[in-house]
Each structure stands twice: as C-alpha cells, then as structure tokens.
Design an enzyme around this catalytic site. Sequence first.
Site, short mmCIF file in Angstrom:
data_model
loop_
_atom_site.label_atom_id
_atom_site.label_comp_id
_atom_site.label_asym_id
_atom_site.label_seq_id
_atom_site.Cartn_x
_atom_site.Cartn_y
_atom_site.Cartn_z
N LYS A 90 0.85 -1.16 -0.04
CA LYS A 90 0.11 -0.09 0.00
C LYS A 90 0.86 1.19 -0.13
O LYS A 90 1.89 1.16 0.74
CB LYS A 90 -0.90 -0.09 1.09
CG LYS A 90 -2.05 0.96 1.17
CD LYS A 90 -2.92 0.98 2.41
CE LYS A 90 -3.64 2.26 2.50
NZ LYS A 90 -4.61 1.97 3.66
N SER A 166 -9.19 2.35 3.27
CA SER A 166 -8.45 3.04 2.39
C SER A 166 -7.42 2.10 1.64
O SER A 166 -6.74 2.57 0.68
CB SER A 166 -7.66 4.23 3.07
OG SER A 166 -6.69 3.30 4.15
N SER A 190 -9.77 0.14 7.44
CA SER A 190 -9.30 0.50 5.95
C SER A 190 -8.73 -0.97 5.44
O SER A 190 -8.49 -0.87 4.23
CB SER A 190 -8.19 1.34 5.95
OG SER A 190 -8.30 2.68 6.33
#
Length: 475
Positions: A90, A166, A190
Amino acid sequence: MTYPAGSSTPPIDLCTADVATLAAAYAARALSPVEVAQACLDRARAVQPTLNPCAFIDDETTLAAARQSEARWMRQAALGPLDGVPATIKDLLLSAGWPTLRGSRAIDPDQPWDEDSPPVARLREAGAVFIAKTTTPEFGHKGVTESPLAGITRNPWYPEVTPGGSSGGAAVAAAAGIAALNLGTDGGGSIRIPASFTGIFGLKPSFGRVPSWPPSPFARLAHVGPMTRTVTDAALMLNAIARPDWRDWYAQPYPAQDFTTHLNAGLKGLRIGYAPTINDEVVDEDVAAAVAAAVAVFGNEGAVVERIDLALPDARRMFQILWTTGAAVMAAGMSEDQRRHFDRSLGAAIAIGQGFSAVDLGTAEFKRAALARVMAELHQRYDLILTPSLPVTAFTTGQNQPGQAGSTEWNDWTPFSYPFNLTGQPAASIPCGFDRDGLPVGLQIVGPVGADALVLRAARGYERVCPIALPPLDI
C-alpha cells in the site's frame, strides 16, 4: 519453467494461485518465479486502465527480484514458502527504491526512498516479489479509494462502484489476480472495508502485532495487516510480517508462533457471540440475510452460537476525536503550499481535529479504556464475536458514502469497523455471500486482544465450507 509434456498436473493460473501451490511448483521446478511475476505484471497493466489499483509499477526491479528468487529455488536454497510469491505494498508504507506518495500531491517524489517499513522489510527478507505499490486515498483518510494524485480506484465486481478504502488498491490487487500477498493498513476499517466490498479476506491484527515505522499520525488506531485471496495465505503472510522490528516501540512482544499451526482445527466448541448490529445501527436487508446465513454455518460446524445485543457507548465520538486530531497532527508538519493540494474531505477532517482541545483528547482516551474493558469482559463469555463487516455493500464511485455525493463523513456508514481500532482487537472480514445486485457481503470476526490465531482459525473454518469466490474479469 513449464510443466513437462504429458504431465498429469493441472495447469496453474499464475495470477490467482495460492502460496502453497506456487511454492510446490517452484520446488518441483515446474514453474519459475519469473513467469509468475511477468504474468502478474501483465495482469496489473491489463486491469489498470479500468480498475486503477496501482500507484507505481517498476517491471525492471520486480523481474530482477524474481530472477533472484528463481536462482534460490534452483539451488534448493529458498528463503521459505513466500519466496517468489507476488506481493503488493500500500502506498502509505515505505519501500526502498520506490516512492511512497501516500495518494497526495503534497509529497515530494524527489527523495532518497532508501528505507523499508517493517512489514515491507519482512516480506523482502522472506523473498516475496513486489509487483506494485497500491492506491490509497490521500494519507488513507477515508473509506473509499479516490485521491487527487491517483484518481478513482474501482471494484473488480462492477467498475461503477467503489472497492472501499483506504486499502482499496490492495483489495483490488488481491481480487483481480495482481498478487497473492497484499499489505494493507487499517486505522478505522481500512483493511476490512475494502475486503468486504471486493470479496476477499482481510485481517486487522491486534494492535502492535505487526510492527510499523514511521509511526502513523493516527497513533494507536493504526494497524498493518494482510489482504489475501485465502485465509491460509493471510496466516503465512502474518508469520512473516509479525516478526520484530526495533523501530516500533508500540510493537507487542514477538509471539514466535506459527499462525498456521491450529488453522484447520475447525469451529467445533467455539463460543460465539453473534451481534446482528452494533448500537442499533440499521443494516441493509441483503447484508443481514447473508451474515445470518454465515452465522448458521458456524452453528452447523459445532460452534455454540448465542445472539447478543452489542452496545459500545460513545464509540463514534471517541473515534472522531482521535482520528481527526491525528489528521491535524499530520497537517501541522506541512507547509501551506503542501496543504493547498489536499483532498477537500481531508481538509474538512483536519479542520474538525483542530477544533478539539487537549481535554477532549484526554477524555477520549479515558473513555477508550472503558470501551476496551467492555469488550474484554464480553470475551470472558465468548471466544469470538461475529458482526456484519459493514451495514451496506459497495456504492457508486465519486462519493464518500452511499447516496450522499460530496459528504465528508465516511464513518457514518462504517459503524462496525472503527470500534475495534479503538480497542486494538484482531478483526477480520471474510466474504459471506452477495446482495441482490451481485455485490459481495462481508462477515466480521472479532477476537480478544492477542487472539489473532483464533480469528484466523475461525475464518478458515468458515472458508472450508464456503470458499472465497473471485470476480470474473473481462480483460
């Protein structure tokens, strides 16, 4: 490497194979990490125009790492089962040699980028081959994956809807066959939000289980964990990334345990508390039905299931204070020129956080301890708690919450995820069906602090009965 002529071994889908399948094929010299890496790079390039899960791809570096892995397997010196397995990072986590722009135009890309964050370092040491950095909303601040820098990331089931956030890029990378192992972060849901929306498995480990550096501005809300296509792959990934790192003073003592040891012990005898909702939040009818059916599987497999009413007083207020003050702390270290690039919703969160006092923050922490006690006491009666991962399924891109384009309040529709960031408990989302439009529904499995292995065992017990399905990709 290819399978020998006349081999009875079935062909492997290079982009969706699990860790055990890849490791066995590498060991037998029936498949090369280079072939797999190239297939995953090709898949990433193919889906990028439609789904946009990747923030950064570097074929040369990826293939060089794959060739090194191939050489190790050829001389029978593999670093372990993750050697040569495709992985993504990420774009909030540092990775040496690749930029970490955090979905923001405020970050200067012209930096040394010479350090790995702890989980990236552990995967690199295990021989994983990094395929891409994955997209995130700016600084991971909201529950959908759209940013000023990377644009809109879309759901592989239906590109018109969001994959959530996210860690939306990581979820799409798993579901779309870009990588078996995907690093996500979770400060309020997330990992679990996009896992639920895209129909993959995601685990938010106990706080401090996976070391992290640099420290998140969201402090003790922030977790790092695996996002995968199978529970077993998540357990194998956690074995690697839970290893210690001296840089994180929040980290728990290293457990020195193999998270796969009791993975297949099943559900029999587990004491389960089933909460159809939390704080009387309204749950979509299709979601409620799918979750109830999943809970019935636990009972059919021998778990002792009891329906409970779960009230977590002040959780939303506590989370808002802690989350938005974290955003304000992050922004305080930036110049006016940097801040003018911010996403409007991030700016709104920062403004809210700047309005809280030190007393507000201290009170939130005090109440947080009381909330953690509520859950710890509940776990004296129940080994695990089951809830919906979310009260809704994926909604149209271009908005921060269902039905309200332009809203900044993403935590209005995530009431089942952020409470367990406040308490630091392990919590996973596993797909448990679909709504009437064919969009995935997630079941959340929550354990007491430190019981990551038990959460994984329960998820695997359910997965054995209800295997995870992947979206049909038209690429």
